[in-house]
Design a protein around this motif. Structure first.
Motif, short mmCIF file in Angstrom:
data_model
loop_
_atom_site.label_atom_id
_atom_site.label_comp_id
_atom_site.label_asym_id
_atom_site.label_seq_id
_atom_site.Cartn_x
_atom_site.Cartn_y
_atom_site.Cartn_z
N LYS A 98 0.79 -1.23 0.00
CA LYS A 98 0.00 0.00 0.00
C LYS A 98 0.82 1.29 0.00
CE LYS A 98 -3.56 0.52 2.51
NZ LYS A 98 -4.40 0.67 3.72
N ILE A 99 2.13 1.19 -0.16
CA ILE A 99 2.98 2.37 -0.19
C ILE A 99 3.86 2.28 -1.43
CG2 ILE A 99 4.70 3.75 1.02
CD1 ILE A 99 3.76 2.49 3.63
N ILE A 100 3.70 3.24 -2.35
CA ILE A 100 4.33 3.16 -3.66
C ILE A 100 5.08 4.44 -3.98
CG2 ILE A 100 3.94 2.74 -6.12
CD1 ILE A 100 1.23 1.46 -5.33
N HIS A 101 6.36 4.30 -4.26
CA HIS A 101 7.19 5.45 -4.63
C HIS A 101 7.08 5.70 -6.12
CE1 HIS A 101 11.42 7.11 -5.59
NE2 HIS A 101 10.68 8.10 -5.15
N LEU A 102 6.65 6.91 -6.51
CA LEU A 102 6.57 7.30 -7.90
C LEU A 102 7.92 7.90 -8.30
CD1 LEU A 102 3.02 8.97 -7.92
CD2 LEU A 102 3.64 6.56 -8.29
N MET A 103 8.58 7.28 -9.25
CA MET A 103 9.96 7.63 -9.58
C MET A 103 10.03 8.87 -10.48
SD MET A 103 11.41 3.73 -10.05
CE MET A 103 13.12 4.27 -10.28
N ARG A 104 11.17 9.49 -10.47
CA ARG A 104 11.37 10.76 -11.17
C ARG A 104 11.26 10.61 -12.69
NH1 ARG A 104 16.80 12.50 -7.77
NH2 ARG A 104 15.77 12.89 -5.75
N GLY A 105 10.43 11.47 -13.28
CA GLY A 105 10.39 11.57 -14.73
C GLY A 105 9.40 10.67 -15.43
N TYR A 106 8.51 10.01 -14.68
CA TYR A 106 7.52 9.14 -15.31
C TYR A 106 6.13 9.76 -15.26
CZ TYR A 106 10.99 5.40 -15.42
OH TYR A 106 12.11 4.67 -15.68
N VAL A 107 5.30 9.33 -16.22
CA VAL A 107 3.90 9.75 -16.28
C VAL A 107 3.03 8.57 -15.89
CG1 VAL A 107 2.04 10.61 -17.74
CG2 VAL A 107 4.38 11.46 -18.08
N TYR A 108 2.14 8.78 -14.93
CA TYR A 108 1.26 7.72 -14.42
C TYR A 108 -0.19 8.07 -14.73
CZ TYR A 108 5.50 6.79 -11.72
OH TYR A 108 6.80 6.54 -11.34
N GLU A 109 -0.94 7.05 -15.12
CA GLU A 109 -2.37 7.26 -15.36
C GLU A 109 -3.16 6.76 -14.16
OE1 GLU A 109 -5.90 6.33 -18.62
OE2 GLU A 109 -3.78 6.14 -19.19
#
Length: 403
Positions: A98-109
């Motif tokens: 339940k804990i997710i790191h969104l990495m630098r430079g990516y696009v998430y939908e």
């Protein structure tokens, strides 16, 4: 459902999100398919010890899944060692389910919306920190990450719905006094400025500066927790139009209501009562409208007028060539929701389109709330003062040619 928060600093401020959701679940049905995005300085990757375990346990207890971008106060040795996986169109790192790191430079939908994520910032106090113990060089992005971000934005046709970062673009950052200490962040701020100038987006959410603010499309978060769907809905319901003959009752009502609220502690009761006479105020606006004096704007929410603004050429004899922002008045129930920024953006654009390169305004010296709002918009205080209604007013000016 998507929520946004920032800078919980581990065990120090994690309770600001847990307390929020304790109340939120009483009125909103939530699940792990809903998200809380934390905009850096989360503090769940620091020493892999008791503090980290406590923060992770608190975040895992939330009724939503936690997404986060990294800030500058993170242990990047721990973060970089996490496995990388595909997630919602980008790369991500999981800490549990339940804990997710969104990495630098990516696009998430997420829920059909495109989010461009880019963490990182500069530590102004790094000289008192110890490398790989309390400070990491990786707090600032690598060239590979910079290039990745631009490449992924190009793939999206330079159009995303939201941008989520820890720090912010250089133009916005210059509005914060602490930015003078962040010279080491210039490269990242300039990179974000390039993105701000070339990418189409609805809002840019950031943390780092420990302020809650709404500056054009740039939304700073610290104490606030934003419910994205509510903000989207409120903005859809808003409408801005020019004033017209017959608006005098609308204008007078907002004018006197705003005066009574904003100037309650600034003007005496006697003066406030005299200056908020509804009949005289209606007559004033009727005269202005019928004689086409000034440039007035009304912002409505759900067809209900909420905010008004008037501007004209400066009334100061020694400031010819300046426009004057004569007033912005709004109803208190919608303060802090971005409507003041919406009408300010509209008015400044209108002033610039009218050929003015400079604008000035008067504001009560004690009206700190309004002064902070103007300062965030790049207005700077001048040396000029005057006394009105037994209270001191100060003049602010802004150079529109710099934008």
């Amino acid at each position: 459902m998507v929520y946004l928060a920032a800078d919980i600093h581990g065990y120090i401020e994690v309770k600001k999100v847990t307390r929020f959701f304790e109340e939120e679940i009483k009125k909103t049905k939530l699940s792990e398919n809903d998200y809380l995005i934390i905009l850096g300085d989360v503090g769940l990757c620091w020493d892999n010890g008791e503090s980290d375990n406590y923060v992770r346990k608190m975040l895992e207890s939330l009724p939503v899944t936690v997404l986060w971008v990294d800030g500058n106060h993170e242990n990047f040795d721990i973060i970089d060692a996490l496995p990388v996986t595909d997630w919602h169109g980008g790369k991500a790192q999981f800490i549990g389910d339940k804990i997710i790191h969104l990495m630098r430079g990516y696009v998430y939908e997420i829920f059909g919306k495109k989010f461009f994520a880019f963490g990182g910032a500069y530590s102004t106090d790094k000289m008192i920190r110890e490398e790989h113990i309390s400070w990491w060089e990786r707090e600032m992005p690598s060239q590979e990450e910079y290039e990745r971000g631009l490449a992924n934005l190009q793939k999206e046709g330079y159009r995303v719905d939201y941008i989520i970062t820890h720090t912010v673009n250089s133009k916005t950052a210059t509005l914060f006094p602490d930015n003078e200490f962040a010279k080491g962040e210039k490269e990242l701020q300039d990179y974000f400025q390039k993105i701000a100038d070339t990418v189409e987006f609805e809002n840019w959410f950031f943390g780092h500066w420990h302020v809650d603010c709404d500056i054009d499309k740039f939304i700073g978060i610290y104490y606030d927790i934003i419910k994205l769907a509510e903000r989207e809905e409120e903005q859809k319901k808003s409408e801005i139009r020019k004033v017209q003959i017959g608006d005098e009752k609308i204008l007078a009502n907002i004018h006197i209501t705003s005066w009574r609220t904003a100037f309650d502690k600034i003007l005496s009761d006697e003066i406030l009562e005299k200056m908020t006479d509804i009949k005289k105020t209606e007559e004033m606006y009727k005269y202005l409208l019928e004689n086409n004096i000034g440039n007035g704007t009304v912002l409505s929410i759900d067809s209900k007028p909420h905010c008004i603004a008037f501007w004209d050429k400066s009334r100061e004899k020694d400031m010819q060539g300046y426009a004057e922002l004569i007033c912005i008045h709004s109803l208190k129930e919608n303060w802090g929701k971005g409507y003041g920024s919406m009408i300010m953006d509209y008015v400044l654009k209108e002033i610039k389109n009218a050929g003015f390169t400079k604008v000035m305004l008067w504001v009560f010296e004690e009206n700190t709330r309004a002064r902070k709002f103007y300062e965030k918009y790049g207005f700077t205080i001048s040396q000029k003062t005057k006394t009105s209604f037994n209270a001191v007013e100060v003049m602010y000016i802004k150079d529109l040619s710099l934008e």
